[in-house]
Design an enzyme around this catalytic site. Structure first.
Site, short mmCIF file in Angstrom:
data_model
loop_
_atom_site.label_atom_id
_atom_site.label_comp_id
_atom_site.label_asym_id
_atom_site.label_seq_id
_atom_site.Cartn_x
_atom_site.Cartn_y
_atom_site.Cartn_z
N LYS A 129 0.87 -1.18 0.00
CA LYS A 129 0.00 0.00 0.00
C LYS A 129 0.90 1.22 0.00
CE LYS A 129 -4.46 0.84 0.05
NZ LYS A 129 -5.53 -0.02 -0.50
P1 NAD Z 1 -12.80 7.61 -2.95
O1 NAD Z 1 -11.83 8.63 -2.51
O2 NAD Z 1 -13.17 7.50 -4.38
O3 NAD Z 1 -14.17 7.75 -2.11
C1 NAD Z 1 -14.22 7.82 -0.71
C2 NAD Z 1 -15.60 8.34 -0.33
O4 NAD Z 1 -15.75 8.28 1.09
C3 NAD Z 1 -15.81 9.80 -0.74
O5 NAD Z 1 -17.16 9.95 -1.15
C4 NAD Z 1 -15.60 10.54 0.59
O6 NAD Z 1 -16.25 11.80 0.62
C5 NAD Z 1 -16.21 9.54 1.54
N1 NAD Z 1 -15.85 9.71 2.95
C6 NAD Z 1 -14.64 9.97 3.50
N2 NAD Z 1 -14.74 10.05 4.83
C7 NAD Z 1 -16.04 9.83 5.14
C8 NAD Z 1 -16.78 9.75 6.34
N3 NAD Z 1 -16.20 9.97 7.51
N4 NAD Z 1 -18.12 9.47 6.28
C9 NAD Z 1 -18.73 9.26 5.09
N5 NAD Z 1 -18.07 9.30 3.91
C10 NAD Z 1 -16.75 9.59 3.93
O7 NAD Z 1 -12.22 6.20 -2.42
P2 NAD Z 1 -12.62 4.74 -2.90
O8 NAD Z 1 -11.63 4.29 -3.90
O9 NAD Z 1 -14.07 4.69 -3.18
O10 NAD Z 1 -12.29 3.92 -1.57
C11 NAD Z 1 -13.22 3.81 -0.50
C12 NAD Z 1 -12.80 2.64 0.37
O11 NAD Z 1 -12.79 1.43 -0.43
C13 NAD Z 1 -11.39 2.75 0.97
O12 NAD Z 1 -11.39 2.10 2.22
C14 NAD Z 1 -10.55 1.95 -0.02
O13 NAD Z 1 -9.35 1.48 0.56
C15 NAD Z 1 -11.50 0.83 -0.33
N6 NAD Z 1 -11.22 0.11 -1.57
C16 NAD Z 1 -11.18 0.78 -2.76
C17 NAD Z 1 -10.95 0.07 -3.92
C18 NAD Z 1 -10.96 0.72 -5.27
O14 NAD Z 1 -10.91 -0.01 -6.27
N7 NAD Z 1 -11.05 2.02 -5.37
C19 NAD Z 1 -10.73 -1.33 -3.86
C20 NAD Z 1 -10.81 -1.97 -2.63
C21 NAD Z 1 -11.06 -1.23 -1.49
#
Ligand code: NAD
Length: 424
Positions: A114
């Protein structure tokens, strides 16, 4: 409307402590010896770098970035890059460890890694973000490469970030190396289906978990925390499956409609305004309230630790499917298990992203591209197979799904360590 300022931070315990607790439980159930357990716990390599940025107005600011490779025993390291003001080395270590288990659980031939830069991307111009990305890539370039460590998007980064990283690496190498990052734009060696893969996998598993609990999808209700890359597509796919998505939130606000949100309309609103805040076709609720709504399914898809000891007793959902990594603290997990809530753990639920990242890497390395149907059906096969495997192991060990998933993953990584032996 006032400028978008994030809600107060709701994350709690150190995610690394939780990751260690999960590993310890798996080690105990597998009866692994102390030396092997210590090897599995320790990150293989870590690099912390300074990233000086010349801002558009000429001032210089310096950021800190990390890349952690937790384990390489089953293949090159794989894991996202996060741009967030909350990035810490311990958080990156925990996320890298979870990537190791996720890749092993899904039998993707990677270890776990990561990366993160401690920056609030919303406060910087596109040109500034490009400079930060390129400098970060250059600083971590001794560690990354298509056969070494392959970054992908995560919180605060996207396919443009991956294109800049790929270009920086390629310029330094002297030739185009498409396989160095995944989650790239389609025009630059990205894979069809990658942008929605995590969410597709989340919803595949959510539908299986609802059925496992005897809940019919077309009569089910859901709340989705986080409306970013994972949450927004998950909300849309849930609606397509007939689930009523009653609430969603992001870092700036939360909205609710008992009869179900018009997710497509909400997505269009977010594209225009940058947040769900101010969306007039739904009721405004507190972000914290979303977690305790009387829905069947809760999909946390934001950040770590949002479901914690302070709110786990209030959760009313029968099923939680972890779109985010580490959204449930160890203590909340214990409370939810005791209360009979079915928690589908992150390393299973959100593995669709790394599965299709793996497909993207295979396609880029072979310079041969698959159809969207091929990608989606192979993704669905792997998710369903992993779901069934984890359920069977949970039943045979009489443990929660998270423990079963971690046991299966740790077992595979431990086997690789034993078969490779210890050098020197
Ligand atoms: P992103 O930055 O696209 O979206 C994150 C979202 O969460 C945004 O809408 C943000 O405003 C919101 N957010 C942040 N803090 C918040 C809170 N306290 N309450 C409510 N909403 C909140 O990120 P993403 O890629 O969608 O990732 C989200 C999660 O999924 C992370 O934990 C990431 O590690 C995990 N993840 C992502 C992927 C991927 O392919 N992008 C794959 C596996 C896991």
């Amino acid at each position: 409307m006032s400028p978008l300022l994030p809600l107060q931070d709701v994350g709690v315990a150190n995610p690394l402590t939780d990751a260690h607790t999960q590993l310890d439980r798996a080690v105990e159930l597998l009866g692994l010896d102390a030396g092997l357990a210590a090897t599995l716990r320790a990150p293989r390599r870590e690099i912390t770098v300074s990233i000086p940025l010349r801002r558009d107005d000429g001032r210089v600011e310096v950021f800190t970035g990390h890349r952690v490779q937790h384990n390489l025993s089953r293949g090159p390291a794989k894991g996202g890059v996060r741009f967030s003001p909350d990035v810490t080395l311990d958080e990156v270590r925990a996320l890298a460890m979870w990537m190791t288990w996720k890749c092993a659980l899904l039998d993707v031939p990677y270890g776990g890694a990561k990366g993160g830069v401690c920056i609030d991307p919303g406060q910087y111009s596109l040109a500034e973000l490009e400079r930060v990305t390129r400098r970060y890539t250059s600083e971590i370039s001794p560690l990354i490469g298509p056969e070494r460590d392959i970054p992908a998007p995560d919180v605060g980064t996207n396919e443009q970030t991956m294109a800049w990283m790929m270009d920086t690496y390629s310029v330094q190498a002297g030739y185009t190396t498409l396989g160095v990052t995944t989650g790239k734009p389609l025009s630059l060696g990205g894979s069809l289906g990658r942008a929605t893969a995590t969410s597709r996998g989340v919803v595949d598993v959510a539908l299986a978990a609802l059925a496992y609990r005897g809940i019919t999808a077309t009569r089910a209700t859901a709340a989705v925390e986080g409306f970013g890359k994972v949450g927004r597509h998950a909300a849309r796919f849930l609606v397509e499956a007939g689930v009523r998505v009653c609430a969603v939130s992001d870092a700036y606000g939360a909205v609710f409609a008992a009869g179900g949100l018009d997710v497509a309309d909400l997505e269009a609103y977010v594209d225009r305004h940058g947040s769900v805040r101010g969306y007039a076709a739904a009721e405004v609720i507190l972000g914290s309230k979303l977690l305790s709504l009387p829905v069947d399914l809760l999909v946390p898809a934001a950040i770590e630790g949002t479901i914690n000891a302070a709110n786990a007793f209030d959760v009313q959902a029968a099923v939680i499917v972890e779109g985010a990594n580490g959204p449930t603290t160890a203590e909340a997990d214990r409370i939810l298990n005791e209360r009979g809530v079915l928690v589908v753990p992150d390393i299973l639920a959100n593995a669709g992203g790394v599965i299709v990242s793996y497909f993207e890497w295979v396609q880029a390395n072979q310079a041969y591209w698959w159809s969207a149907e091929d990608v989606d059906s192979r993704l669905a096969d792997r998710m369903q197979q992993a779901w069934r495997g984890v359920c069977e192991r949970a039943e045979s060990l009489n443990v929660p799904l998270r423990t079963a998933a971690t046991v299966m993953a740790v077992e595979r990584v431990a086997l690789a360590h034993q078969q490779r032996g210890l050098y020197p």
